[in-house]
Design an enzyme around this catalytic site. Structure first.
Site, mmCIF file in Angstrom:
data_model
loop_
_atom_site.group_PDB
_atom_site.id
_atom_site.type_symbol
_atom_site.label_atom_id
_atom_site.label_comp_id
_atom_site.label_asym_id
_atom_site.label_seq_id
_atom_site.Cartn_x
_atom_site.Cartn_y
_atom_site.Cartn_z
ATOM 1 N N ILE A 12 0.881 -1.171 0.000
ATOM 2 C CA ILE A 12 0.000 0.000 0.000
ATOM 3 C C ILE A 12 0.915 1.216 0.000
ATOM 4 O O ILE A 12 1.680 1.420 0.937
ATOM 5 C CB ILE A 12 -0.917 0.024 1.235
ATOM 6 C CG1 ILE A 12 -1.716 -1.278 1.323
ATOM 7 C CG2 ILE A 12 -1.848 1.233 1.191
ATOM 8 C CD1 ILE A 12 -2.399 -1.476 2.672
ATOM 9 N N ASP A 106 -5.245 0.498 -10.738
ATOM 10 C CA ASP A 106 -3.837 0.862 -10.902
ATOM 11 C C ASP A 106 -3.472 1.035 -12.369
ATOM 12 O O ASP A 106 -2.768 1.989 -12.733
ATOM 13 C CB ASP A 106 -2.943 -0.175 -10.227
ATOM 14 C CG ASP A 106 -3.250 -1.613 -10.644
ATOM 15 O OD1 ASP A 106 -4.264 -1.852 -11.322
ATOM 16 O OD2 ASP A 106 -2.462 -2.503 -10.267
ATOM 17 N N THR A 129 2.917 -7.001 -8.287
ATOM 18 C CA THR A 129 2.718 -8.420 -8.041
ATOM 19 C C THR A 129 2.565 -9.155 -9.366
ATOM 20 O O THR A 129 3.064 -10.270 -9.543
ATOM 21 C CB THR A 129 1.473 -8.639 -7.168
ATOM 22 O OG1 THR A 129 1.569 -7.813 -6.004
ATOM 23 C CG2 THR A 129 1.348 -10.081 -6.741
#
Length: 251
Positions: A12, A106, A129
Site C-alpha cells: 500500500i 492501478d 505483483t
C-alpha cells in the site's frame, strides 16, 4: 494537501501531494491483511516519522485492487482526518478512454498519468505483483494491456518450489553466466525478465507502427531501467500521480 493511497496486492503506497508534486511517499505491506486499528497506528506512526501534520491534509483519494482492505483503510483514515475519501476506479472521469469492464484501478491510473504527463503514444510497464504493460495512444485511448507473472512472484515460486535454491537479493548479476547459485538465479530472473520486457516493447511498437515512449513504475523499475535503452523513464510514483489526476478530475 492531498493524501493519495494506492492499495496494491503486495504494498500500500501513500503519497502526500500538492497538485501532482509528491512531497513524501512511503509504503506498508498489504499482507498479512490488517485491522482498522493496525492501519490507524501504522498511518499515525508514518506521519510522525515523516513530520506530517495531519491537519494539513484536506483531501484523500484512494485507488484499490484489494477490496478486502479498502473499507478498513477508509475507516482508519476517517478516524484520523474526519474526511470522506474519494474512491476512484476505471469508471472515474478522465481524459482517457478504455474499453474494458475489468481494468484494475492501478492500470487506469497509470494510463491517466502517462497521458497527462507525456505526449505521443506511450506504454507503462508496472513491476507489481503482476508485471503489466499498458498501451496508450496520443488521444488518451487505451490500446490494450499485457499481464504476466511479476518478478517477485516468479522468484518466490522458484525458491518455494525448490529444495536448495535460496532467497537472493534482486540486482544486476556479476555476470550473465553465473558460477555461484546467487549469480545464476540473479541472471535468470533479471536478464530473463529484461528479455521479456524488451520483447514486449518491440512487439507493441511493431503492432502500432510507432516508437512509443516507455515509462516503468513499481518497486523494481530502478533495477531494469539502467539495463536497457528501451525504457525511457522510471518513476516509482507514477501510479500515485495518476490518482492525483483522477482526484482533480472527479472531486
Amino acid at each position: 494537501m492531498l493524501l493519495a493511497v494506492n492499495i496494491g496486492n503486495s504494498n500500500i503506497r501513500f503519497g502526500i501531494a500538492e497538485g501532482i508534486n509528491i512531497l513524501t511517499s512511503w509504503t506498508i505491506n498489504t499482507k498479512p491483511y490488517k485491522t482498522t486499528d493496525e492501519i490507524f497506528f501504522l498511518i499515525e506512526n508514518s506521519y510522525k516519522s515523516y513530520n506530517i501534520n495531519e491537519k494539513d491534509i484536506t483531501d484523500i483519494v484512494i485507488g484499490s485492487v484489494v477490496p478486502h482492505q479498502t473499507g478498513i483503510i477508509i475507516n482508519a483514515l476517517k478516524h484520523i482526518h474526519d474526511i470522506k475519501p474519494l474512491i476512484v476506479d476505471r469508471n472515474s472521469k478522465s481524459n482517457c478512454v478504455h474499453h474494458s469492464n475489468q481494468m484494475g484501478t492501478d492500470l487506469y491510473a497509470n494510463a491517466v498519468a502517462a497521458h497527462e504527463l507525456y505526449k505521443g503514444k506511450k506504454m507503462v510497464i508496472d513491476f507489481g505483483t503482476a508485471l503489466t504493460v499498458t498501451g496508450i495512444d496520443e488521444t488518451g485511448e487505451l490500446l490494450g494491456v499485457i499481464i504476466a507473472p511479476g518478478v517477485i512472484t516468479s522468484l518466490k515460486a522458484l525458491v518455494g518450489d525448490t529444495a536448495q535454491l535460496p532467497d537472493i537479493e534482486l540486482k544486476e548479476p556479476k555476470s550473465v553466466l553465473g558460477r555461484d547459485t546467487e549469480t545464476c538465479m540473479q541472471s535468470g530472473i533479471v536478464y530473463g525478465y529484461l528479455g521479456m520486457i524488451e520483447g514486449f516493447i518491440d512487439r507493441i511498437n511493431k503492432q502500432l507502427g510507432d516508437d512509443c515512449l516507455v515509462i516503468s513504475t513499481g518497486g523494481l523499475g530502478h533495477i531494469f531501467q539502467p539495463l536497457t535503452p528501451k525504457i525511457n523513464v522510471d518513476d516509482k510514483l507514477h501510479t500515485i500521480k495518476g490518482l492525483c489526476f483522477l482526484h482533480k478530475f472527479n472531486k
